[in-house]
Design an enzyme around this catalytic site. Structure first.
Site, short mmCIF file in Angstrom:
data_model
loop_
_atom_site.label_atom_id
_atom_site.label_comp_id
_atom_site.label_asym_id
_atom_site.label_seq_id
_atom_site.Cartn_x
_atom_site.Cartn_y
_atom_site.Cartn_z
CE LYS A 151 -21.20 69.35 -54.30
NZ LYS A 151 -21.93 68.92 -55.35
C1 LIG Z 1 -23.24 68.78 -55.15
C2 LIG Z 1 -24.31 68.47 -56.34
C3 LIG Z 1 -25.53 68.85 -56.38
C4 LIG Z 1 -26.44 68.97 -55.10
O1 LIG Z 1 -26.00 70.52 -54.67
P1 LIG Z 1 -26.59 70.73 -53.30
O2 LIG Z 1 -26.11 72.21 -53.04
O3 LIG Z 1 -25.87 69.76 -52.20
O4 LIG Z 1 -28.11 70.52 -53.04
C5 LIG Z 1 -26.19 68.52 -57.60
N1 LIG Z 1 -25.67 68.31 -58.81
C6 LIG Z 1 -24.33 68.05 -58.88
C7 LIG Z 1 -23.56 67.52 -59.96
C8 LIG Z 1 -23.57 68.25 -57.56
O5 LIG Z 1 -22.10 67.91 -57.71
#
Ligand SMILES: *Cc1c(COP(=O)(O)O)cnc(C)c1O
Length: 433
Positions: free
Chosen positions: A107
């Site tokens: 993220k």
């Molecule tokens: C947020 C997150 C996801 C999921 O991503 P999305 O875009 O919400 O589908 C998967 N793995 C980790 C470690 C995350 O922090």
């Protein structure tokens, strides 16, 4: 470029408005009017481009009409100043490690890009102080807080449940200071989310303060994730393994995989997508039955994907014009229990020496299950295994070393604002900022 809402009640919205507001007034998600195809020369030459050069070309297709090229270039270059390695795990299965950013979370890219784009509009439009509210059970808070750290004109408030976040996660957003405030709520994650959602709807607060959110409903946070897919393809092309590419994405709110679908619509030759889930299998059920039935999320060891009603599902329906059979052709789905995830971590480590985190493990499992011999598969590794230290250590029976980046956070001084779970207290706090 103008943006419309997936609920089709709002059209012709500017990028600035879409980014500042996050959600459309009809509660739909913003979509760009057009997805531009990139020229053939771009793909012919893609393996010779750096991550930053490639990302700039992609960002230009989305945002070039609204942001001066030099400004966009510095936003992109500043966002992507770390490595994204592609690693061969076994046979035709590869992983793209998205966790080398400042908080070791995928993220980071979306959060950094959004902070800089929002900062650009705040400055250009002379907006008064923008307040970003974010509720977190751990990962989102650290990525958003670090992404926005030091951006002029923006204050970030991270709400988290007191005592319910791991020490490694907590230190990444409580020790920063400057424009980042950590609010320690005497309640659960759901209480934090309720406080944030209620604040967005509260007339008194909204009259006085400019509030926005930083989750993947925001176009500035989810769209930049399309960079990953171009980059993965380019790395495979370097290895001459770019035929019949399958991209497998550990999914929660489906922002990441939606950005991948955008990349394909821009011309990136991806054969198909695979959505890998934990026990929260609402998408898989949709593929199997054609009916979308959201449910309250269940807790799993891959907790960043504990989502029972993925917000970006609306964007997927919109991209494929609600056509269930086309969606089934383009995207496959798999879901795994905690036990299956643990076995995958153990077996993969024993056989290949590659250490998965619980989210990446879902992606690995799904590729193992679906990949054909003539295909090349990439699963996205969305978190560093150290972020799920206790689970991973227990599974492999070995201690993990804490990387230096995290140790640096742990040396900082924790500073928080204590808050009850009553909305009236939070409201008083916001009104008096
Ligand atoms: C947020 C997150 C996801 C999921 O991503 P999305 O875009 O919400 O589908 C998967 N793995 C980790 C470690 C995350 O922090």
């Amino acid at each position: 470029m103008k943006y419309y809402s997936t609920n089709k009640q709002e059209f012709g919205v500017s990028l600035c408005d879409a980014v500042v507001r996050g959600l459309a007034s009809d509660k739909g998600l913003f979509m760009p009017d057009e997805i531009k195809k990139l020229p053939a020369e771009f793909f012919d030459n893609i393996e010779h481009l750096s991550l930053q050069e490639m990302a700039f070309a992609v960002a230009n297709a989305f945002f070039g009409e609204d942001i001066h090229a030099d400004d966009l270039k510095s936003i992109v270059y500043d966002t992507l100043n770390f490595e994204i390695p592609l690693i061969n795990v076994e046979k035709n299965i590869y992983t793209l490690e998205l966790f080398h950013g400042p908080t070791l979370a995928f993220k980071d890219v979306g959060a950094r890009f959004m902070s800089r784009l929002l900062g650009y509009f705040v400055k250009k439009q002379g907006l008064s102080d923008v307040n970003v509210l974010v509720a977190t059970s751990g990962d989102t808070g650290s990525a958003v807080a670090n992404g926005f750290l030091g951006v002029d004109g923006i204050s970030v408030y991270v709400l988290y449940p007191k005592g319910k976040v791991s020490a490694i996660q907590e230190c990444q957003f409580t020790t920063l200071g400057k424009n980042i405030t950590a609010i320690e709520v005497d309640g659960t994650f759901d209480d934090c989310q309720r406080l944030v959602k209620t604040a967005f709807l509260d007339e008194d607060i909204n009259k006085k303060k400019l509030l926005t959110s930083a989750n993947s409903i925001n176009v500035a946070r989810f769209l930049p994730q399309s960079f990953y897919y171009f980059y993965a393809y380019a790395q495979l092309k370097k290895l001459n393994k770019h035929k019949n590419v399958v991209m497998c994405v550990p999914s929660g709110n489906f922002g990441n995989i939606t950005a991948g679908i955008f990349a394909k619509k821009m011309g990136l030759p991806i054969r198909r997508f695979v959505a890998a889930n934990n026990s929260n299998d609402v998408f898989l059920k949709y593929l199997n039955t054609g009916e979308y039935v959201p449910f309250p999320s269940v807790s799993t060891i891959a907790n960043a994907m504990d989502v029972g009603d993925p917000s970006n599902f609306a964007r997927i329906l919109d991209l494929y014009k609600n056509n269930h059979s086309v969606i089934c052709q383009e995207i496959d789905g798999f879901a795994y229990s905690d036990n299956a995830i643990k076995s995958a971590i153990l077996e993969c480590f024993a056989e290949t020496k590659y250490l998965l985190d619980p989210h990446g493990a879902c992606g690995y499992l799904a590729l193992k299950e679906t990949l054909k011999d003539d295909e090349n598969g990439v699963f996205l590794e969305t978190a560093h295994p150290i972020k799920f230290k206790d689970t991973v250590e227990l599974v492999i029976g070995k201690r993990l070393e804490v990387p230096e980046k995290i140790q640096a956070f742990m040396k900082g001084k924790k500073q928080t604002v204590l808050m009850s779970k009553e909305f009236s207290d939070f409201k008083t706090y916001l009104m008096n900022l």
